[in-house]
Design an enzyme around this catalytic site. Structure first.
Site, PDB file in Angstrom:
ATOM      1  N   LYS A 171       0.694  -1.229   0.054  1.00  0.00           N
ATOM      2  CA  LYS A 171       0.032  -0.160  -0.041  1.00  0.00           C
ATOM      3  C   LYS A 171       1.007   1.231  -0.020  1.00  0.00           C
ATOM      4  O   LYS A 171       1.503   1.680   1.018  1.00  0.00           O
ATOM      5  CB  LYS A 171      -0.894  -0.111   1.334  1.00  0.00           C
ATOM      6  N   GLU A 246       9.235   1.161  11.207  1.00  0.00           N
ATOM      7  CA  GLU A 246      10.074   2.036  10.892  1.00  0.00           C
ATOM      8  C   GLU A 246       9.634   3.503  11.129  1.00  0.00           C
ATOM      9  O   GLU A 246       9.189   4.019  10.009  1.00  0.00           O
ATOM     10  CB  GLU A 246      10.783   1.974   9.408  1.00  0.00           C
ATOM     11  N   CYS A 280      13.628  10.546   7.062  1.00  0.00           N
ATOM     12  CA  CYS A 280      13.426   9.950   8.536  1.00  0.00           C
ATOM     13  C   CYS A 280      14.472  10.388   9.287  1.00  0.00           C
ATOM     14  O   CYS A 280      14.647  10.441  10.652  1.00  0.00           O
ATOM     15  CB  CYS A 280      12.709   8.575   8.598  1.00  0.00           C
ATOM     16  N   GLU A 379       9.519  15.813  14.869  1.00  0.00           N
ATOM     17  CA  GLU A 379       9.926  15.746  13.465  1.00  0.00           C
ATOM     18  C   GLU A 379       9.101  16.898  12.793  1.00  0.00           C
ATOM     19  O   GLU A 379       7.879  16.848  12.591  1.00  0.00           O
ATOM     20  CB  GLU A 379       9.634  14.351  13.238  1.00  0.00           C
TER      21      GLU A 379
END
Ligand code: NAD
Length: 477
Positions: A171, A246, A280, A379
């Site tokens: 996906k 992750e 990331c 983040e």
């Protein structure tokens, strides 16, 4: 119009609904993808299950490896086409889009070679017994992919899962599907049997959620935000489905006074502006020993002012962000920082050719950022670097570990003993000493601690996560 790819066939979603594909460089729609639902996921899982129970499981490990290698070669042959697709879909400067296509080919090359090297062990046990272990694939694995590096994350996740003998239902993120649909078509050309790689597009809360809940999914590999990672793990826990997460990072770059600043400066800049900061493992916090704080900020400030931002095809230092809401999110962080009295050292510039409708955000270097401020804790996922000073090694470690994340860290120092001391004390999945990122590092196990997730992808290590271990004890007297 783009279609799902199930059992080697391009198919519309059963609902017939679609989602616009937007070019981040000008904000305009230029294509559309299928808005799938749970019934499309069910179709893909059934196709995958059938492949797992027949054609795929009958292949020997060597033959599986040759197929992965054929796909790697196909990807290399089509690298220009794939990078052009990714460039427009994600707003990536040319260099980045090309690097992503070559990393994708490299993942399949690496995992092609790994297929027939994964094995169990024989174990010493009681007299009269022989004991051995088999590494077996989970079966049908689900892969939920984010928009920042679709090709690279597909390569590391699907490449590893296939090498271990699994089949895959993928996906992609609703903002970035096109390259993966094309890669699945290339896999068919490379000789993959129907049902081994299936792509179902749509929104996360609809089709991603359906994938995570489907009882026919035996393992989930998720790369994305901590918020969604938590949801996936909760859903998977209800049926005890193993999950690799992750998630994000707030990775520190720690610079000591004895560091080679000429080597550090370009690496520090690249680590925060690569992919417009939507990485990331972005090095988004800069911790600097007090005595070199001002000189380093001066050098970085000069370099930040030269950074140019513009349309992906111009291949500048920084392209657009993925979507308008991401740009607004980054700007909110900057506005809050400014309201809190945090000063800006320098910013890059958007070039005149950039359409006003594109999603451009200038790289920004902030200084003296309090470690507890939101911009130093969360983040941002944009090109914003937060600098702060430290007095000694202990304080450097304390600041580095003072977020919920622990994905990657960079340490810049000439002192060999300190390199090891610091690496041991950092709570982080990877530590780079006097470099950062190591050229993508297909071979290097990658993943986080704390809210950065758990499990490892990349490298040979990933194959252990994509398998389950069976122990066989034989009593022969
Ligand atoms: P996201 O979590 O919103 O989306 C990731 C994927 O999850 C997308 O495919 C999305 O459609 C899907 N999704 C969304 N809601 C879902 C739900 N309820 N159920 C199932 N699936 C759902 O993240 P994003 O905005 O696409 O990506 C940015 C985030 O990803 C950042 O936080 C970044 O750090 C993280 N990221 C981590 C890594 C890593 O390896 N650690 C790599 C890339 C991105």
């Amino acid at each position: 119009m783009q279609f799902n790819y199930i059992a080697n066939k391009s198919l519309p979603s059963r609902s017939g609904q679609t989602i616009d594909v937007i070019d981040p460089s000008d904000g305009h729609a230029y294509d559309n993808i299928q808005r799938s639902d749970a019934s499309d996921i069910d179709h893909a899982v059934r196709a995958a299950r059938q492949a797992f129970g027949s054609s795929w499981s009958k292949l020997g490990a060597g033959e599986r490896g040759r197929l992965l290698m054929r796909l790697s070669l196909k990807i290399s042959e089509h690298a220009q086409e794939l990078s052009a697709i990714e460039q427009r879909d994600c707003g990536k400067p040319t260099k980045q889009a090309r690097a992503d296509a070559s990393a994708l080919a490299r993942y399949f090359e690496f995992y092609a070679g790994a297929c027939d090297k994964l094995h169990g062990q024989t174990l010493p046990y009681l007299d009269g017994y022989s004991v051995l272990t088999w590494r077996e694939p989970h079966g049908v694995t689900g892969h939920i992919i984010p928009w920042n590096y679709p090709m690279q994350i597909f390569g590391r996740s699907v490449g590893g899962a296939l090498a271990a003998g699994n089949v895959c239902v993928v996906k992609p993120a609703e903002d970035a599907c096109l390259s993966l649909i094309r890669v699945a078509q290339l896999a068919t050309e490379a000789g993959f049997p129907p049902g081994v790689i299936n792509i179902v597009t749509g929104y996360g809360h609809e089709v991603g959620d359906a994938l995570a809940r489907h009882a026919g999914i035996d393992h989930i590999s998720f790369t994305g935000s901590p918020t969604v990672g938590t949801l996936i793990q909760q859903v998977a826990a209800e049926r005890h489905c193993p999950v690799t997460l992750e998630l994000g990072g707030k990775s520190p770059q720690i610079v000591f006074a004895d560091a080679d600043l000429d080597a550090a400066v370009p690496a520090i800049i690249n680590a925060i502006v690569q992919n417009a900061g939507q990485t990331c493992s972005a090095g988004s916090r800069l911790l600097v020993e007090q005595s070199v704080y001002e000189p380093l900020l001066y050098l970085l400030g000069q370099a930040f002012e030269k950074l140019r931002v513009g349309p992906a095809a111009l291949d500048l230092d920084v392209g657009p962000l993925i979507r308008q809401s991401q740009k607004q999110r980054v700007q909110r962080f900057l506005d809050e920082a400014s309201a809190a009295g945090i000063s800006t050292v320098a910013q890059g510039k958007v070039v005149g050719e950039a359409p006003a409708t594109g999603f451009y955000q200038v790289p920004t270097l902030l200084r003296d950022v309090p470690v507890t401020h939101r911009v130093a804790q969360e983040e941002v996922f944009g090109p914003v670097l937060c600098a702060m000073a430290f007095q000694d090694e202990d304080q450097a470690v304390e600041l580095a570990n003072a977020t919920q994340f622990g994905l990657v860290a960079g340490v810049w120092t000439a002192d060999g003993a300190r390199q090891f001391r610091i690496a041991k004390r950092l709570r982080s999945g990877q530590v780079f000493i006097n470099n950062y990122g190591a050229g993508g590092g297909v071979e290097l196990p990658f993943g986080g601690v704390k809210s950065s997730g758990h499990g490892r992808e990349k490298g040979f290590e990933a194959l252990y996560g994509f398998t389950t271990l069976k122990t066989i004890a034989i009593k022969h007297g």
